[in-house]
Design a protein around this motif. Structure first.
Motif, PDB file in Angstrom:
ATOM      1  N   UNK A 232       0.948  -1.054  -0.009  1.00 32.11           N
ATOM      2  CA  UNK A 232      -0.098   0.007   0.027  1.00 32.11           C
ATOM      3  C   UNK A 232       0.776   1.349   0.055  1.00 32.11           C
ATOM      4  N   UNK A 233       2.000   1.232   0.653  1.00 29.23           N
ATOM      5  CA  UNK A 233       2.776   2.369   0.899  1.00 29.23           C
ATOM      6  C   UNK A 233       3.361   2.541  -0.665  1.00 29.23           C
ATOM      7  N   UNK A 234       4.167   1.653  -1.133  1.00 31.56           N
ATOM      8  CA  UNK A 234       4.769   1.728  -2.466  1.00 31.56           C
ATOM      9  C   UNK A 234       3.736   2.038  -3.605  1.00 31.56           C
ATOM     10  N   UNK A 235       2.539   1.515  -3.624  1.00 33.78           N
ATOM     11  CA  UNK A 235       1.533   2.034  -4.542  1.00 33.78           C
ATOM     12  C   UNK A 235       1.000   3.221  -4.429  1.00 33.78           C
ATOM     13  N   UNK A 236       0.831   3.685  -3.070  1.00 33.38           N
ATOM     14  CA  UNK A 236       0.379   5.066  -2.898  1.00 33.38           C
ATOM     15  C   UNK A 236       1.265   6.015  -3.334  1.00 33.38           C
ATOM     16  N   UNK A 237       2.733   5.885  -2.946  1.00 36.67           N
ATOM     17  CA  UNK A 237       3.880   6.764  -3.679  1.00 36.67           C
ATOM     18  C   UNK A 237       3.663   6.916  -5.125  1.00 36.67           C
ATOM     19  N   UNK A 238       3.341   5.754  -5.645  1.00 37.04           N
ATOM     20  CA  UNK A 238       3.336   5.800  -7.177  1.00 37.04           C
ATOM     21  C   UNK A 238       2.080   6.641  -7.713  1.00 37.04           C
TER      22      UNK A 238
ATOM     23  N   UNK B  84       2.712  10.577  -9.834  1.00 39.33           N
ATOM     24  CA  UNK B  84       1.550  10.974 -10.994  1.00 39.33           C
ATOM     25  C   UNK B  84       0.451  11.982 -10.678  1.00 39.33           C
ATOM     26  N   UNK B  85      -0.381  11.783  -9.708  1.00 40.94           N
ATOM     27  CA  UNK B  85      -1.205  12.903  -9.268  1.00 40.94           C
ATOM     28  C   UNK B  85      -0.718  13.638  -8.270  1.00 40.94           C
ATOM     29  N   UNK B  86      -1.253  13.233  -6.774  1.00 36.82           N
ATOM     30  CA  UNK B  86      -0.867  14.050  -5.639  1.00 36.82           C
ATOM     31  C   UNK B  86      -1.277  13.251  -4.362  1.00 36.82           C
ATOM     32  N   UNK B  87      -0.882  13.617  -3.341  1.00 39.22           N
ATOM     33  CA  UNK B  87      -1.135  12.950  -2.123  1.00 39.22           C
ATOM     34  C   UNK B  87      -2.561  12.880  -1.765  1.00 39.22           C
TER      35      UNK B  87
ATOM     36  N   UNK C 135      -3.848   5.880  -0.437  1.00 35.32           N
ATOM     37  CA  UNK C 135      -4.924   5.009   0.046  1.00 35.32           C
ATOM     38  C   UNK C 135      -5.169   5.462   1.311  1.00 35.32           C
ATOM     39  N   UNK C 136      -6.353   5.015   1.842  1.00 34.40           N
ATOM     40  CA  UNK C 136      -6.782   5.308   3.157  1.00 34.40           C
ATOM     41  C   UNK C 136      -5.948   4.941   4.212  1.00 34.40           C
ATOM     42  N   UNK C 137      -5.724   5.849   5.242  1.00 38.83           N
ATOM     43  CA  UNK C 137      -4.946   5.466   6.266  1.00 38.83           C
ATOM     44  C   UNK C 137      -3.345   5.896   5.984  1.00 38.83           C
ATOM     45  N   UNK C 138      -3.107   6.227   4.781  1.00 40.86           N
ATOM     46  CA  UNK C 138      -1.656   6.641   4.534  1.00 40.86           C
ATOM     47  C   UNK C 138      -1.274   7.977   5.509  1.00 40.86           C
ATOM     48  N   UNK C 139      -0.220   7.829   6.190  1.00 40.63           N
ATOM     49  CA  UNK C 139       0.462   8.669   7.026  1.00 40.63           C
ATOM     50  C   UNK C 139       0.492  10.008   6.608  1.00 40.63           C
TER      51      UNK C 139
ATOM     52  N   UNK D 287      -7.651  -1.013  -5.640  1.00 40.37           N
ATOM     53  CA  UNK D 287      -7.019   0.011  -4.555  1.00 40.37           C
ATOM     54  C   UNK D 287      -7.849  -0.431  -3.359  1.00 40.37           C
ATOM     55  N   UNK D 288      -7.220  -0.397  -2.033  1.00 41.68           N
ATOM     56  CA  UNK D 288      -8.234  -0.684  -0.906  1.00 41.68           C
ATOM     57  C   UNK D 288      -9.279   0.261  -0.627  1.00 41.68           C
ATOM     58  N   UNK D 289     -10.231  -0.015  -0.001  1.00 43.39           N
ATOM     59  CA  UNK D 289     -11.293   1.000   0.339  1.00 43.39           C
ATOM     60  C   UNK D 289     -11.204   1.343   1.800  1.00 43.39           C
ATOM     61  N   UNK D 290     -10.506   0.525   2.520  1.00 42.15           N
ATOM     62  CA  UNK D 290     -10.403   0.730   4.181  1.00 42.15           C
ATOM     63  C   UNK D 290      -8.763   0.767   4.367  1.00 42.15           C
ATOM     64  N   UNK D 291      -8.279   1.211   5.487  1.00 39.29           N
ATOM     65  CA  UNK D 291      -6.844   1.336   5.983  1.00 39.29           C
ATOM     66  C   UNK D 291      -6.266  -0.124   5.990  1.00 39.29           C
TER      67      UNK D 291
END
Length: 225
Positions: free
Chosen positions: A27-33, A37-40, A44-48, A164-168
């Motif tokens: 989830x961390x690596x996918x979120x960063x990717x 391209x887009x933004x924070x 994903x939900x729960x990303x610090x 992508x996950x819908x929860x943390x």
């Protein structure tokens, strides 16, 4: 804004991609990717929150200011376990990432990856998670849901899974993702995997015209919820 880069994960024998710790790493690596391209706003939900903790898992390319860019194609990632000479109560992994099957859309073209940019070609991360991860308290506000990009081209290899996950899915103290100096070639830990994918040490030239988008392969394993 469309984001149609599917993530296809593989791992060495005995590595469980569905374990709580590796779900956090994925989830961390996918979120960063996505954020590169887009933004924070789209992570994903729960990303610090990278501004609220010293244990942020956000890499520089994710939180620096940049224009939103449509991404398309397939990212391939592989997990390799490794043992440290001391016991620290954590499980350690290398994650190898091949981005040569993706592109950033520019007007009506899909340029080839720039071989001088590691985040468009090959990356390697050193990661670790607790042996028994605990649930994380989300650090993004509960009333601030993540934005969901248009992912209409993505399909699941496993029926019923989501891109992508819908929860943390982040677990406590799993923020140890080392954003290595990826300007150099990947070390030996990932070298054999890249060689097997590329047929050698050199990044392959895409077999498509720049007017054609790279193929979006089915994502794997995806997310149960």
């Amino acid at each position: 804004m469309p984001f149609n880069i599917s993530f296809r994960w593989s791992a060495e024998p005995g590595v469980d991609l569905e374990s709580p710790g590796l779900r956090s790493i994925r989830a961390g690596i996918e979120s960063n990717t996505v954020a590169e391209f887009l933004s924070l706003d789209y992570v994903y939900p729960g990303f610090p929150d990278p501004t609220a903790t010293l244990e942020s898992i956000a890499g520089y390319n994710a939180f620096r200011e940049h224009p939103l860019t449509e991404g398309v194609g397939t990212a391939y990632l592989h997990v390799i376990p490794y043992a440290l000479p001391h016991r620290d109560g954590r499980n350690h992994y290398f994650v190898c990432k091949d981005m040569t099957g993706t592109s950033r859309k520019v007007n009506n073209s899909y340029p080839y990856p720039d071989p001088t940019k590691y985040n468009e070609t090959q990356e390697m991360f050193q990661t670790s998670v607790p042996s028994n991860p605990l649930p994380r308290i989300p650090q993004r506000r509960e009333d601030e849901p993540a934005m969901i990009p248009d992912m209409s081209l993505q399909v699941a290899e496993i029926p019923g899974r989501k891109p992508r996950p819908t929860s943390n899915v982040f677990a406590a103290s799993t923020s140890l993702i080392d954003w290595m100096d990826n300007t150099r070639a990947a070390p030996d830990e990932c070298g054999a995997w890249f060689d097997s994918r590329w047929g050698g040490h050199t990044m392959p030239i895409p077999q498509r015209a720049v007017t054609e988008p790279p193929r979006v392969e089915p994502f794997f394993p995806g997310w149960a919820g």
